[in-house]
Design an enzyme around this catalytic site. Structure first.
Site, PDB file in Angstrom:
ATOM      1  N   GLU A 156       0.810  -1.222   0.000  1.00  0.00           N
ATOM      2  CA  GLU A 156       0.000   0.000   0.000  1.00  0.00           C
ATOM      3  C   GLU A 156       0.848   1.281   0.000  1.00  0.00           C
ATOM      4  OE1 GLU A 156      -2.900  -0.223   3.143  1.00  0.00           O
ATOM      5  OE2 GLU A 156      -4.297  -1.270   1.847  1.00  0.00           O
ATOM      6  N   GLU A 318      -6.948  -7.496  -0.779  1.00  0.00           N
ATOM      7  CA  GLU A 318      -7.295  -7.489   0.645  1.00  0.00           C
ATOM      8  C   GLU A 318      -8.715  -6.984   0.815  1.00  0.00           C
ATOM      9  OE1 GLU A 318      -4.813  -5.140   3.210  1.00  0.00           O
ATOM     10  OE2 GLU A 318      -2.970  -5.914   2.349  1.00  0.00           O
TER      11      GLU A 318
HETATM   12  C1  GAL Z   1      -4.344  -2.617   4.815  1.00  0.00           C
HETATM   13  C2  GAL Z   1      -2.908  -3.078   4.974  1.00  0.00           C
HETATM   14  C3  GAL Z   1      -2.826  -4.343   5.802  1.00  0.00           C
HETATM   15  C4  GAL Z   1      -3.666  -4.197   7.033  1.00  0.00           C
HETATM   16  C5  GAL Z   1      -5.067  -3.879   6.625  1.00  0.00           C
HETATM   17  C6  GAL Z   1      -6.009  -3.760   7.767  1.00  0.00           C
HETATM   18  O1  GAL Z   1      -4.452  -1.272   4.510  1.00  0.00           O
HETATM   19  O2  GAL Z   1      -2.344  -3.335   3.717  1.00  0.00           O
HETATM   20  O3  GAL Z   1      -1.478  -4.571   6.140  1.00  0.00           O
HETATM   21  O4  GAL Z   1      -3.150  -3.186   7.833  1.00  0.00           O
HETATM   22  O5  GAL Z   1      -5.079  -2.648   5.972  1.00  0.00           O
HETATM   23  O6  GAL Z   1      -7.280  -3.311   7.359  1.00  0.00           O
END
Ligand code: GAL
Length: 666
Positions: A156, A318
């Site tokens: 990110e 994710e």
């Molecule tokens: C994303 C990040 C992850 C984790 C996740 C939690 O933004 O890439 O490592 O922190 O959020 O929602």
């Protein structure tokens, strides 16, 4: 520029399913249970080594790959693929101590401390060298590993830094963009407030200063910061490609954030095409923050990601199975939400569904972040649904490689959205991001599949194009071409106002005036909570303009200012253009005028994916509380049963119908 690619993860069989996997947080015996449960859930890929810099490089010149080797071997033995990360998003404390100049400096000039993550300056030479070394070592070591499916660079990207390294890099970037100091002075209009630079050393990042900073400086800084992160990503990607040329390289973008950090469309060349893949993280915002319902939020995230991929498949890297630790207030998804959301991402072109993270952590800042395997264990709503969706993905695997059929486009220009936020605007409320989401949601509620794309890209395939807010526009030529060839274009207010340097064009609304056939005399912002009435019974909010038709039909006027128009319409070539001199409180009357049908009941999500050979799949998800009938025939891949005109989609149910006829149009 984006490059089409329908086979984005050739190394994973079927659709991708899994999440971030951080076994370094757990004793060895837990790993065996992980693998057993992953197999049970149908997990076929996990992202590993995302935050493991401290483990594999525990000190200067020290390297220890034993644990990562064991993780990769474990996965290979279990037939699970690895999305292998470079771990460069979180330099460990020893690194920051050894290279304090790599810690980021904020706009106030404060150097941040280590203790969290992403503590780096993208411009600091020691950091830049370290990430290239890390990526090279990993690529060299794991390139032929049987578990390896793809490379995951960083995590990110968003960090910006205001330090002296940044200032030097900014000056070099500005020289390239503007050609000379004189060019820079001209572009930023530094004659205003006596800001004229006479030496490059006087040019600084937009560090905190006494009053409103120069908007040109602020805008160029955003462009520069985005380019700098792209350069950082590329330095790792290029290092990997030297050793590993046959596996996709990606990073988890945040295409659906508030458009604040990165111009993802400028990243297009580097995240699309062969051996590249558009991967996005998408976290939903609880309803108390926005009036856009969750399924429409899912659709927005997916449609923006697919837009970035140029319509090609992409990957949801994710999502959260339940609550996100970083949200104010914990929340739980309702039963079935997770299934419906995940299916919707796939309907909208994702080649699978992945999560942060596989197993909920016991410690650390995200110990209360949800996971595929929650603290509650296997016997939980979340894990049961995780298993159910894993099974569903296997049943619909044949959709892999097909493309989504979209009827409309919403235009997103990151630079324009940044420019609209530069200081000194007539209204602080004319933000691009919420307005785009509002338009997208209105189309979603009418069942219109919409791509979110850049205004400069090929628009010829869309029946409707919506430009809710194109504040910065250099030329209307491309939009005019779309309309002349038969397209229908709707342009929202306060568009076409400035050029690429954020200079206002006299003769408002500058770039689009001839196209829309409308002259804007002055801006009349509307205070929050108030509205302005139109003579067709509708209302506007946030903004209005004293606008006059030059060569357009006035469709509606403001009741208090009958001599000026509020909604304009004009035929151009074979197409038509609409101009709105306000932000309608309700977008439906306009959608009615456009003839965008309401046959699909609100909350019945219908999206089509189609293979090049004509095989077509209708994804249908019933977000309503009533049974629904579908005009479709074929076979539902999820139940394996025929789908007929008489079949009923129960409340909350999703189906994927392999359609009998190939000639479906939306
Ligand atoms: C994303 C990040 C992850 C984790 C996740 C939690 O933004 O890439 O490592 O922190 O959020 O929602």
């Amino acid at each position: 520029m984006v490059h089409p690619n329908n086979d984005i993860i050739p190394t994973v069989e079927g659709l991708a399913y899994g999440g971030d996997y951080n076994p370094e947080q757990w004793p060895r015996e837990v790993w065996d249970e992980d693998v057993r449960l992953m197999r049970e859930a149908g997990v076929n890929i996990v992202s590993v080594n995302i935050f493991a810099w401290a483990r594999i490089n525990p000190g200067p010149g020290e390297w220890d790959f034993e644990q990562l080797d064991a993780i990769m071997d474990l996965l290979a033995d279990a037939g699970i693929k690895a999305d292998l990360a470079t771990s460069t998003a979180s330099p460990p404390p020893w690194f920051s101590e050894a290279h304090p100049e790599t810690l980021p400096v904020n706009a106030e000039g404060v150097r941040l401390n280590s203790g969290a993550r992403a503590e780096y300056c993208p411009h600091a030479p020691a950091f830049r060298d370290a990430v290239v070394e890390m990526a090279s070592r990993l690529a060299e070591r794991y390139t032929g590993h049987p578990a390896l499916a793809m490379w995951h660079v960083g995590n990110e990207y968003y960090r910006s830094c205001f330090c002296d390294f940044a200032a030097d890099a900014f000056r070099a970037w500005l020289l390239e963009r503007h050609g000379s100091l004189a060019g820079l002075n001209d572009a930023w209009g530094t004659v205003f407030w006596s800001q004229t630079y006479t030496a490059w050393s006087q040019v600084l990042p937009p560090r905190i200063c006494a009053e409103t900073p120069n908007p040109g400086l602020v805008l160029d800084w955003q462009r520069f910061s985005s380019d700098a992160l792209l350069k950082l990503f590329r330095s790792e990607a290029d290092a990997i490609a030297k050793y590993s040329s046959d596996k996709p390289i990606t990073t988890n973008l945040m295409v659906t954030g508030d458009f604040s950090g990165i111009d993802y469309h400028r990243w297009g060349d580097h995240v699309t095409g062969p051996n590249r893949l558009v991967a996005t993280d998408h976290y939903l915002i609880p309803e108390h923050d926005t009036d856009i319902e969750w399924p429409a939020q899912v659709a927005f995230g997916a449609d923006a990601s697919r837009g970035l991929a140029g319509g090609s498949p992409w990957l949801l890297m994710e999502q959260a199975a339940n609550s996100s630790a970083w949200r104010r207030g914990y929340f739980a998804k309702k039963p079935g939400d997770q299934l419906r959301h995940s299916l919707s991402y796939v309907a909208r072109g994702s080649e699978g569904a992945m999560y942060f993270q596989w197993r909920a952590s016991r410690y650390g800042a995200e110990r209360y972040h949800s996971a595929m395997l929650p603290h509650g264990g296997e016997d939980s709503k979340v894990f049961r649904e995780v298993k159910e969706f894993g099974a569903q993905l296997k049943q619909i695997a044949e959709v892999k490689g097909s493309r989504v059929v979209a009827r409309a486009a919403v235009l997103l220009d990151f630079e324009s959205s940044w420019a609209a936020k530069t200081p000194g605007q007539p209204s602080a409320d004319m933000a691009t991001y919420p307005e785009l989401r509002r338009w997208h949601a209105a189309l979603w509620r009418r069942g219109v599949t919409t791509d979110i794309v850049n205004p400069a890209w090929d628009l010829s395939g869309y029946e409707f194009v919506f430009a809710p807010h194109l504040y910065l526009l250099d030329s209307d030529a491309h939009l005019r071409d779309y309309v002349e060839h038969g397209g229908t274009l709707v342009i929202g207010p306060y568009s076409g106002i400035v050029d690429r340097n954020d200079h206002v064009r006299p003769g408002l609304p500058g770039a689009i005036r001839d196209l829309i056939g409308v002259r804007v005399e002055e801006f009349v912002p509307i205070p929050e909570g108030e509205t302005i009435a139109l003579d067709d019974g509708t209302e506007g909010q946030t903004w209005s303009e004293a606008a006059h038709a030059l060569d357009a039909d006035v469709v509606a006027s403001f009741t208090d200012y009958p001599s000026t128009g509020a909604i304009f319409h004009r035929h151009v070539g074979q197409g038509e253009v609409w101009y709105l001199a306000t932000r309608p409180t309700d977008l439906n009357p306009l959608l009615d005028r456009l003839g965008i049908s309401t046959d699909v009941p609100e909350g019945l999500e219908l999206v089509r994916r189609r293979h090049e050979d004509g095989r077509s799949y209708l994804f249908a998800i019933n977000h309503t509380e009533k049974p629904q009938q579908l005009q479709a025939t074929g076979k539902d891949l999820l139940t394996g049963k025929p789908w007929t005109e008489a079949s009923i989609l129960e409340p909350g149910q999703g189906v994927v119908i392999r359609e009998r006829s190939e000639a479906h149009k939306q």
